[in-house]
Design a protein around this motif. Structure first.
Motif, mmCIF file in Angstrom:
data_model
loop_
_atom_site.group_PDB
_atom_site.id
_atom_site.type_symbol
_atom_site.label_atom_id
_atom_site.label_comp_id
_atom_site.label_asym_id
_atom_site.label_seq_id
_atom_site.Cartn_x
_atom_site.Cartn_y
_atom_site.Cartn_z
ATOM 1 N N THR A 86 40.050 -12.290 -1.388
ATOM 2 C CA THR A 86 39.166 -11.481 -2.448
ATOM 3 C C THR A 86 39.760 -10.023 -2.158
ATOM 4 O OG1 THR A 86 37.540 -13.242 -2.569
ATOM 5 C CG2 THR A 86 37.013 -11.249 -3.377
ATOM 6 N N SER A 87 39.813 -9.759 -0.877
ATOM 7 C CA SER A 87 39.909 -8.169 -0.760
ATOM 8 C C SER A 87 41.326 -7.839 -1.215
ATOM 9 C CB SER A 87 39.732 -7.727 0.836
ATOM 10 O OG SER A 87 38.302 -8.056 1.083
ATOM 11 N N GLY A 134 38.035 -14.717 -10.989
ATOM 12 C CA GLY A 134 38.286 -13.566 -11.616
ATOM 13 C C GLY A 134 39.641 -13.242 -11.833
ATOM 14 N N VAL A 135 40.229 -13.286 -13.195
ATOM 15 C CA VAL A 135 41.733 -13.305 -13.194
ATOM 16 C C VAL A 135 41.958 -11.614 -13.978
ATOM 17 C CG1 VAL A 135 43.714 -14.153 -14.631
ATOM 18 C CG2 VAL A 135 42.115 -15.583 -13.454
ATOM 19 N N HIS A 136 43.318 -11.125 -13.455
ATOM 20 C CA HIS A 136 43.655 -9.764 -14.160
ATOM 21 C C HIS A 136 45.205 -10.299 -14.482
ATOM 22 C CE1 HIS A 136 40.388 -8.490 -11.699
ATOM 23 N NE2 HIS A 136 40.348 -7.436 -12.407
ATOM 24 N N LEU A 168 40.868 -22.643 -2.845
ATOM 25 C CA LEU A 168 40.509 -21.152 -2.257
ATOM 26 C C LEU A 168 41.616 -20.396 -1.813
ATOM 27 C CD1 LEU A 168 37.005 -21.930 -0.652
ATOM 28 C CD2 LEU A 168 37.501 -21.418 -2.919
ATOM 29 N N LYS A 169 42.466 -20.749 -1.297
ATOM 30 C CA LYS A 169 43.453 -20.056 -0.498
ATOM 31 C C LYS A 169 44.483 -19.451 -1.589
ATOM 32 C CE LYS A 169 46.790 -19.857 3.323
ATOM 33 N NZ LYS A 169 47.185 -20.756 4.424
ATOM 34 N N ASN A 170 44.791 -20.471 -2.727
ATOM 35 C CA ASN A 170 45.659 -19.951 -3.480
ATOM 36 C C ASN A 170 45.416 -20.416 -4.963
ATOM 37 O OD1 ASN A 170 47.754 -19.392 -1.639
ATOM 38 N ND2 ASN A 170 47.787 -21.475 -1.296
ATOM 39 N N PRO A 171 44.351 -19.268 -5.308
ATOM 40 C CA PRO A 171 43.883 -19.503 -6.689
ATOM 41 C C PRO A 171 44.781 -18.776 -7.626
ATOM 42 C CG PRO A 171 42.746 -17.699 -5.546
ATOM 43 C CD PRO A 171 43.468 -18.289 -4.816
ATOM 44 N N VAL A 172 44.967 -19.423 -8.841
ATOM 45 C CA VAL A 172 46.051 -18.939 -9.816
ATOM 46 C C VAL A 172 45.216 -18.694 -11.098
ATOM 47 C CG1 VAL A 172 47.923 -20.044 -8.744
ATOM 48 C CG2 VAL A 172 46.682 -21.242 -10.609
ATOM 49 N N ALA A 173 46.240 -17.858 -11.905
ATOM 50 C CA ALA A 173 45.737 -17.590 -13.280
ATOM 51 C C ALA A 173 46.131 -18.564 -14.240
ATOM 52 C CB ALA A 173 46.119 -16.150 -13.614
ATOM 53 N N THR A 174 45.597 -19.390 -14.879
ATOM 54 C CA THR A 174 46.128 -20.584 -15.705
ATOM 55 C C THR A 174 46.390 -19.992 -17.117
ATOM 56 O OG1 THR A 174 43.754 -20.907 -16.493
ATOM 57 C CG2 THR A 174 44.413 -22.249 -14.379
ATOM 58 N N LEU A 175 47.018 -20.686 -18.075
ATOM 59 C CA LEU A 175 47.361 -20.399 -19.162
ATOM 60 C C LEU A 175 46.016 -20.024 -19.908
ATOM 61 C CD1 LEU A 175 49.315 -20.097 -21.282
ATOM 62 C CD2 LEU A 175 49.181 -22.455 -21.734
ATOM 63 N N GLY A 217 41.414 -13.691 -8.118
ATOM 64 C CA GLY A 217 40.429 -13.770 -6.962
ATOM 65 C C GLY A 217 39.191 -14.781 -6.850
ATOM 66 N N ILE A 218 38.681 -15.048 -5.845
ATOM 67 C CA ILE A 218 37.258 -15.909 -5.741
ATOM 68 C C ILE A 218 36.215 -14.852 -5.319
ATOM 69 C CG2 ILE A 218 36.302 -18.006 -5.148
ATOM 70 C CD1 ILE A 218 38.710 -18.294 -6.700
ATOM 71 N N ARG A 219 34.959 -14.905 -6.258
ATOM 72 C CA ARG A 219 33.924 -14.450 -5.788
ATOM 73 C C ARG A 219 32.969 -15.174 -5.100
ATOM 74 N NH1 ARG A 219 34.630 -13.468 -11.200
ATOM 75 N NH2 ARG A 219 35.357 -11.462 -11.978
ATOM 76 N N PRO A 220 32.503 -15.022 -3.933
ATOM 77 C CA PRO A 220 31.855 -16.043 -3.194
ATOM 78 C C PRO A 220 30.199 -15.381 -3.586
ATOM 79 C CG PRO A 220 32.545 -14.252 -1.561
ATOM 80 C CD PRO A 220 33.181 -13.964 -2.976
#
Length: 547
Positions: A58-59, A254-256, A302-309, A339-342
């Protein structure tokens, strides 16, 4: 500056096995590393392990703002807004080379989330709670003044705007600079060492068994106190110890997205309403505009989250809603990150409504876990954790003092005041041009690395340009390898330079030559070269493709 390199890592891997520490920390994001710095500056012996690169989770995947959370006033999180708002100034004072004031425009529309009077009152309260200095206090703008700040804004229904200061940062570099200061003070930080299991004595946790992700070697780190600061992985680590009833994490994503300014020529950082009532940032940065973030429940990798279409399309629609003359499409997106928010689950609340407050848990075995929180409040979270640790250890006969990090400049930030930073950059910029760098390169080196510039200047005198790589890139590589514990090409391109996010074409142009430079430095065999290549290719595909 203390050497913080792969050779130092190898030495530490030998030294830490069966070594007794006051504190062993699992998790090398901003919270874990900030905790290491707080602990070591109080005189504690500290070891930290991280299963990926530092800031690998996340950082390095935030909105890249040190901000006070204006929207949390709507949720009556007054204490959090006050505390985190004050922390903004502390982070800025201690790290002006990676934290910069950014005037934010909050456009006000009829029937919008924020009304004219509520915005004025909210920003005034925000200024008061956060202790904002006079020159950065909020201003209320007319409709015409708002459009003058950003002509691309939707005009229909616009009645004015609020203008206030947040702080822009590079989250990964902030984490690395804190890490370098912790190492300078005596902490041992090891990336790519995964916590495999815990060590117990009489039903009390007394250590962690870590596994080197490169060699498979196991190390036994013994600690009087063990701290779990693993962010999204908190629960998985807790379950290796004991399940704590009633405490559950809620993961949100959260996606950017990043768009070149030729397609989205934003002039002013904006915090705006979406059509469904959420709030999103659009921020210009180095010839690009990045926009985010989303806030959706997440149950994936959790390790490799991606921005989906779907994620990307949501942000594109948000842009079109607020900036109707900007004709951006999905294929205009150059890169993206997720990123993943815990977060700590609160029944009956949706993802955007859940508090970002932090909380400390202590299991029956003594494992200390920190959950929740925000990038901005990392130093305060660390202080709270080590206050708990120090109070308990002092009862056992230790004599650890109070927190010292409030006024401690992190690596590269050794300025009396933030205003000294700009003067310093001008002076060092001239020195870099005198040793052969362009104006643009000289500005980058002096501004990004702050008071560590002298080390780069010394390295620069020893580095020559090659046919494969410009001297500037070779310097960045050499510094990151020797002083920032880079272990592979992805560390360098993602978390030390951010190039893969904000200059993907530069990455494509130089990646093969950069990979070859790393091969020579680390003396990699073909298998390792191929592994690095595949990992980098995977990352490029994830941020570019419409997955």
């Amino acid at each position: 500056m203390s050497e913080f390199s792969f050779t130092q890592r190898e030495q530490w891997m030998k030294e830490v096995d069966q070594e007794q520490f006051d504190v062993v920390i699992v998790g090398g994001g901003i919270t874990g590393i900030g905790t290491a710095l707080d602990a070591v500056t109080r005189g504690m012996s500290v070891a930290l392990i991280e299963m990926q690169d530092f800031a690998g989770g996340t950082s390095s995947r935030s909105t890249k703002l040190v901000h006070g959370g204006l929207r949390y006033l709507k949720q009556f999180e007054v204490k959090m807004v006050s505390e985190v708002g004050k922390e903004r100034e502390i982070v800025y004072n201690n790290a002006p080379h990676v934290t910069h004031p950014e005037w934010m425009l909050l456009p006000i529309y009829r029937k919008g989330t924020f009304g004219k009077y509520s915005t004025s009152a909210g920003l005034r309260i925000y200024d008061f709670l956060a202790g904002v200095k006079k020159e950065e206090r909020r201003r209320m703008l007319t409709r015409e003044e708002t459009l003058a700040k950003e002509p691309l804004l939707k005009q229909d229904g616009l009645i004015g705007g609020g203008y206030y200061v947040e702080y822009r940062t590079d989250d990964a570099r902030l984490t690395i600079e804190v890490a370098k200061k912790a190492v300078e003070k005596g902490a041992i930080l090891l990336n790519y060492v995964k916590a495999d299991s815990f060590i117990y004595e009489a039903d009390r946790i007394i250590g962690v068994i870590g596994e080197d992700q490169f060699s498979g070697r196991k190390v036994h780190l013994l600690g009087t106190k063990i701290i779990n600061a693993t962010g999204p992985w908190i629960e998985s680590l807790v379950k290796k110890d004991r399940i704590i009833k009633g405490k559950h994490l809620f993961h949100t994503k959260g996606v950017h997205i990043v768009i070149d300014q030729s397609n989205f020529p934003l002039e002013q950082a904006i915090y705006f309403d979406t059509s469904d009532g959420r709030m999103v940032f659009a921020i210009p940065r180095d010839g690009k505009t990045y926009v985010g973030t989303t806030d959706t429940e997440y149950h994936g990798d959790l390790k490799n989250p991606v921005a989906t279409l779907e994620d990307k399309q949501y942000i594109i629609e948000a842009i079109k809603y607020m900036f109707p003359d900007v004709q951006v499409q999905i294929n205009d997106i150059e890169s993206s990150w997720a990123g993943i928010r815990p977060l700590i689950r609160e029944e009956g609340k949706g993802p955007s409504e859940i508090s970002r407050k932090d909380e400390i848990w202590i299991s029956p075995t003594g494992l200390i876990t920190i959950a929740g929180g925000k990038l901005t409040g990392y130093r305060k979270m660390a202080e709270q954790i080590i206050d708990v640790v120090a109070a308990d250890m002092n009862k056992q006969g230790f004599n650890f003092g109070v927190c010292l990090t409030k006024h401690l400049r992190i690596s590269g930030g050794d300025f009396e005041t933030p205003t000294d930073y700009n003067v310093y950059v001008k002076e060092k910029k001239n020195e870099f041009t005198h040793v052969g760098f362009s104006q643009e390169e000289a500005h980058y080196l002096s501004s990004i690395y702050g008071t560590n510039s002298d080390i780069l200047l010394q390295l620069a005198r020893e580095i020559e340009e090659t046919e494969e790589l410009p001297r500037f890139i070779r310097l960045l590589i050499q510094y990151s390898v020797k002083y920032e514990m880079v272990m592979n090409v992805s560390d360098f391109l993602v978390r030390r330079t951010g190039a893969i996010l904000f200059d993907i074409q530069w990455v494509k142009k130089w990646r093969k030559s950069i990979e070859e430079e790393f091969r020579k430095i680390f003396k990699w065999n073909e298998e390792t070269v191929e592994s690095n290549n595949k990992e980098l290719e995977r990352m490029i595909m994830e941020i570019e493709q419409l997955v």
